[in-house]
Scaffold this motif. Structure first.
Motif, PDB file in Angstrom:
ATOM      1  N   VAL A 128       0.851  -1.192   0.000  1.00 26.16           N
ATOM      2  CA  VAL A 128       0.000   0.000   0.000  1.00 26.16           C
ATOM      3  C   VAL A 128       0.888   1.244   0.000  1.00 26.16           C
ATOM      4  O   VAL A 128       1.766   1.377   0.864  1.00 26.16           O
ATOM      5  CB  VAL A 128      -0.932   0.010   1.228  1.00 26.16           C
ATOM      6  N   VAL A 129       0.681   2.132  -0.958  1.00 23.39           N
ATOM      7  CA  VAL A 129       1.478   3.354  -1.041  1.00 23.39           C
ATOM      8  C   VAL A 129       0.590   4.545  -0.664  1.00 23.39           C
ATOM      9  O   VAL A 129      -0.461   4.759  -1.279  1.00 23.39           O
ATOM     10  CB  VAL A 129       2.043   3.571  -2.463  1.00 23.39           C
ATOM     11  N   VAL A 130       1.005   5.281   0.351  1.00 22.58           N
ATOM     12  CA  VAL A 130       0.214   6.430   0.823  1.00 22.58           C
ATOM     13  C   VAL A 130       1.053   7.696   0.648  1.00 22.58           C
ATOM     14  O   VAL A 130       2.216   7.725   1.057  1.00 22.58           O
ATOM     15  CB  VAL A 130      -0.165   6.254   2.317  1.00 22.58           C
ATOM     16  N   PRO A 131       0.506   8.731   0.030  1.00 24.86           N
ATOM     17  CA  PRO A 131       1.256   9.981  -0.062  1.00 24.86           C
ATOM     18  C   PRO A 131       1.411  10.607   1.324  1.00 24.86           C
ATOM     19  O   PRO A 131       0.448  10.657   2.092  1.00 24.86           O
ATOM     20  CB  PRO A 131       0.372  10.862  -0.952  1.00 24.86           C
ATOM     21  N   GLY A 132       2.615  11.062   1.633  1.00 25.24           N
ATOM     22  CA  GLY A 132       2.815  11.712   2.928  1.00 25.24           C
ATOM     23  C   GLY A 132       2.252  13.129   2.905  1.00 25.24           C
ATOM     24  O   GLY A 132       1.751  13.597   1.880  1.00 25.24           O
ATOM     25  N   PHE A 133       2.275  13.788   4.060  1.00 25.83           N
ATOM     26  CA  PHE A 133       2.085  15.249   4.128  1.00 25.83           C
ATOM     27  C   PHE A 133       0.625  15.679   4.023  1.00 25.83           C
ATOM     28  O   PHE A 133       0.289  16.784   4.391  1.00 25.83           O
ATOM     29  CB  PHE A 133       2.911  15.852   2.983  1.00 25.83           C
ATOM     30  N   GLN A 134      -0.264  14.816   3.500  1.00 26.42           N
ATOM     31  CA  GLN A 134      -1.634  15.279   3.237  1.00 26.42           C
ATOM     32  C   GLN A 134      -2.674  14.565   4.105  1.00 26.42           C
ATOM     33  O   GLN A 134      -2.512  13.426   4.506  1.00 26.42           O
ATOM     34  CB  GLN A 134      -1.985  15.079   1.770  1.00 26.42           C
ATOM     35  N   GLY A 135      -3.745  15.297   4.394  1.00 29.80           N
ATOM     36  CA  GLY A 135      -4.865  14.720   5.115  1.00 29.80           C
ATOM     37  C   GLY A 135      -6.141  15.385   4.631  1.00 29.80           C
ATOM     38  O   GLY A 135      -6.158  16.054   3.583  1.00 29.80           O
ATOM     39  N   VAL A 136      -7.185  15.184   5.400  1.00 34.27           N
ATOM     40  CA  VAL A 136      -8.473  15.771   5.034  1.00 34.27           C
ATOM     41  C   VAL A 136      -9.169  16.182   6.335  1.00 34.27           C
ATOM     42  O   VAL A 136      -9.043  15.482   7.341  1.00 34.27           O
ATOM     43  CB  VAL A 136      -9.299  14.742   4.211  1.00 34.27           C
ATOM     44  N   ASP A 137      -9.843  17.338   6.322  1.00 39.66           N
ATOM     45  CA  ASP A 137     -10.511  17.721   7.573  1.00 39.66           C
ATOM     46  C   ASP A 137     -11.919  17.128   7.602  1.00 39.66           C
ATOM     47  O   ASP A 137     -12.354  16.473   6.647  1.00 39.66           O
ATOM     48  CB  ASP A 137     -10.477  19.241   7.797  1.00 39.66           C
ATOM     49  N   SER A 144       5.706  14.430   5.916  1.00 38.67           N
ATOM     50  CA  SER A 144       5.573  13.015   5.532  1.00 38.67           C
ATOM     51  C   SER A 144       6.088  12.093   6.636  1.00 38.67           C
ATOM     52  O   SER A 144       5.620  10.963   6.776  1.00 38.67           O
ATOM     53  CB  SER A 144       6.335  12.728   4.241  1.00 38.67           C
ATOM     54  N   ASP A 145       7.057  12.558   7.403  1.00 44.36           N
ATOM     55  CA  ASP A 145       7.538  11.754   8.536  1.00 44.36           C
ATOM     56  C   ASP A 145       6.378  11.478   9.492  1.00 44.36           C
ATOM     57  O   ASP A 145       6.224  10.373  10.018  1.00 44.36           O
ATOM     58  CB  ASP A 145       8.629  12.515   9.329  1.00 44.36           C
ATOM     59  N   THR A 146       5.570  12.515   9.711  1.00 41.75           N
ATOM     60  CA  THR A 146       4.453  12.384  10.655  1.00 41.75           C
ATOM     61  C   THR A 146       3.387  11.448  10.102  1.00 41.75           C
ATOM     62  O   THR A 146       2.809  10.645  10.841  1.00 41.75           O
ATOM     63  CB  THR A 146       3.903  13.787  10.974  1.00 41.75           C
ATOM     64  N   THR A 147       3.142  11.531   8.787  1.00 35.29           N
ATOM     65  CA  THR A 147       2.197  10.584   8.180  1.00 35.29           C
ATOM     66  C   THR A 147       2.665   9.155   8.449  1.00 35.29           C
ATOM     67  O   THR A 147       1.874   8.290   8.850  1.00 35.29           O
ATOM     68  CB  THR A 147       2.137  10.787   6.639  1.00 35.29           C
ATOM     69  N   ALA A 148       3.963   8.908   8.241  1.00 35.70           N
ATOM     70  CA  ALA A 148       4.489   7.548   8.391  1.00 35.70           C
ATOM     71  C   ALA A 148       4.313   7.049   9.827  1.00 35.70           C
ATOM     72  O   ALA A 148       3.832   5.932  10.048  1.00 35.70           O
ATOM     73  CB  ALA A 148       5.967   7.520   7.999  1.00 35.70           C
ATOM     74  N   VAL A 149       4.662   7.889  10.795  1.00 35.98           N
ATOM     75  CA  VAL A 149       4.561   7.435  12.183  1.00 35.98           C
ATOM     76  C   VAL A 149       3.090   7.272  12.586  1.00 35.98           C
ATOM     77  O   VAL A 149       2.731   6.315  13.291  1.00 35.98           O
ATOM     78  CB  VAL A 149       5.305   8.399  13.138  1.00 35.98           C
TER      79      VAL A 149
END
Ligand code: ADP
Ligand code: ASP
Ligand code: MG
Length: 412
Positions: A130-139, A152-157
């Protein structure tokens, strides 16, 4: 084993590099691991997109900025999935809003509130990478958000915590976490391990190898992080609860950091009466601007200056807010200086040793470096200096506090 791997901008800078990391991912799959990959945008892409927006408007609408800059990661996530499939490794990209990485609505610096892991787990169960783009989210309302530079580090953790992964690997362009930025201090030493607390301090003081919020999350959910190079097989640095290297009793200072991403703002001649500092810093916090070093001068004729630093990205906005606030409170003006660097020494051994501050100031003085502001905590000491001296300050402090590679080898 379930592993989350994050690849930074230089590791996905072109198709050749993407192909290289795909080979590594395939090797993990072949040994039976379940793999979730988080990717950054190609190096330079986020800056390029930001510059485009700022060339139109110095203060572009932040909601639209997030729509724009989140695209860098969308590109690399899809490309990596395509490359993996071409290697006959089944893969699928799932975007932040599809995973449902839910954040608050603070555009350009949103915080993750929850991560729904069902879709990822379902695809892993189907045998896919599964490949997830880092850095992005949704409110909550469905708006695209981003997590701040280096996010992106925070997405990974966050994914590693939500999926209860065994390990979160952060692949970057250096061999691990060093005693100082190896790109500006060639005598820096790569650490085997480092504790969450010391890494938090290093990250907050400019060691951008990990975004500070990723370390906060890792500490909270006890996620072990392995920082490694994507360009070789060096073992890297394990960030975990009980880092050993840096906390040895004999080591007083464990690292030197340098941050040139701050700007210094001075609000001049503020009426010296209760409530002024509260007004200034409330105006900044209302705009979600994080303030770092704060210095208030001794007042002269019932007026005082307050100087503080903020991230460069927020500097223009902070300056504008301060000009409005200065007018409201009857201060005389605002000065901004973007040519500064903050150099810090970090180490839990500092608590029990006298003379560390005087040594730091003497080392800087000997090099003719003027100190513009100072801030301390139990385990760090920071000085704001002119940015042109940043590199020199790091190198001389690294040597003066006995951190150089040769010294360590001699001692062992
Ligand atoms: P990525 O694009 O992989 O996320 P970053 O540029 O965000 O990579 O972070 C890696 C960089 O962090 C290194 O190239 C290095 O210059 C810098 N850095 C600063 N301080 C340190 C440190 N103490 N240890 C390792 N790297 C550091
Ligand atoms: N692409 C984003 C940045 O450059 C996020 C990241 O790389 O971590 O800040
Ligand atoms: Mg980074």
């Amino acid at each position: 084993m379930l592993v989350v791997q994050k690849y930074g901008g230089t590791s996905v800078a072109d198709l050749e590099k993407i192909t290289n990391i795909a080979r590594r991912i395939v090797s993990y799959r072949e040994r039976g691991d379940r793999v979730v990959v988080v990717v950054s945008a190609m190096s330079g892409e986020t800056d390029r997109l930001l510059n485009l927006a700022q060339s139109v408007d110095k203060f572009p609408d932040e909601r639209e900025v997030d729509v724009l800059i989140s695209t860098g990661e969308q590109v690399t996530s899809a490309l990596l999935a395509i490359v993996l499939k071409s290697m006959l490794c089944d893969a699928v990209s799932i975007q932040g809003h599809q995973v449902r990485i839910i954040t608050d609505s603070a555009y350009t610096k949103a915080r993750i509130t929850t991560v729904e892991e069902e879709k990822i787990t379902a695809e892993l169960d189907r045998g896919k990478v599964v490949v997830v783009p880092g850095f992005q989210g949704v409110d909550e309302k469905g708006n695209i958000t981003t997590l701040g530079r280096g996010g992106s580090d925070t997405t990974a953790v966050a994914l590693a915590a939500a999926l209860k992964a065994d390990l979160c690997e952060i692949y970057t362009d250096v061999a691990g976490v060093f005693t100082a930025d190896p790109n500006i201090c060639e005598k820096a030493r790569c650490l085997d391990t480092i504790s969450y607390d010391e890494m938090l301090e290093m990250a907050s003081l400019g060691a951008k190898v990990l975004q500070i919020r990723s370390v906060e999350l890792a500490k909270k959910y006890n996620v072990p992080i392995l920082v490694r190079t994507s360009f070789g097989e060096a073992p890297g640095t394990l960030v975990c609860k009980e880092g050993r290297n840096m906390s040895m009793e004999t080591v007083v200072i464990s690292g030197v950091t340098y941050n040139k991403n701050e700007a210094k703002i001075t609000v001049r001649r503020i009426p010296d009466k209760p409530g002024m500092a509260a007004k200034i810093f409330t105006a900044l916090s209302d705009a979600h601007i994080v303030v770092d070093v704060i210095v208030q001068n001794i007042s002269k004729k019932d007026r005082t200056d307050i100087t503080f630093t903020v991230g460069k990205m927020d500097a223009k906005k902070a300056c504008k807010i301060m000009e409005e606030t200065a007018e409201k409170v009857g201060a005389e003006g605002v000065i901004i200086d973007e040519d500064i660097a903050k150099v810090s020494i970090v180490g839990s051994g500092m608590m029990s040793h006298a003379g560390i501050a005087s040594k730091m100031f003497s080392v800087l003085a000997k090099e003719g470096i003027n100190i513009e502001a100072i801030t301390t905590s139990e385990i760090k000491l920071s000085c704001v200096i002119a940015s042109k001296y940043g590199q020199l300050a790091v190198q001389t402090l690294h040597t003066a506090f006995g951190l150089d590679r040769e010294d360590v080898e001699e001692e062992q």
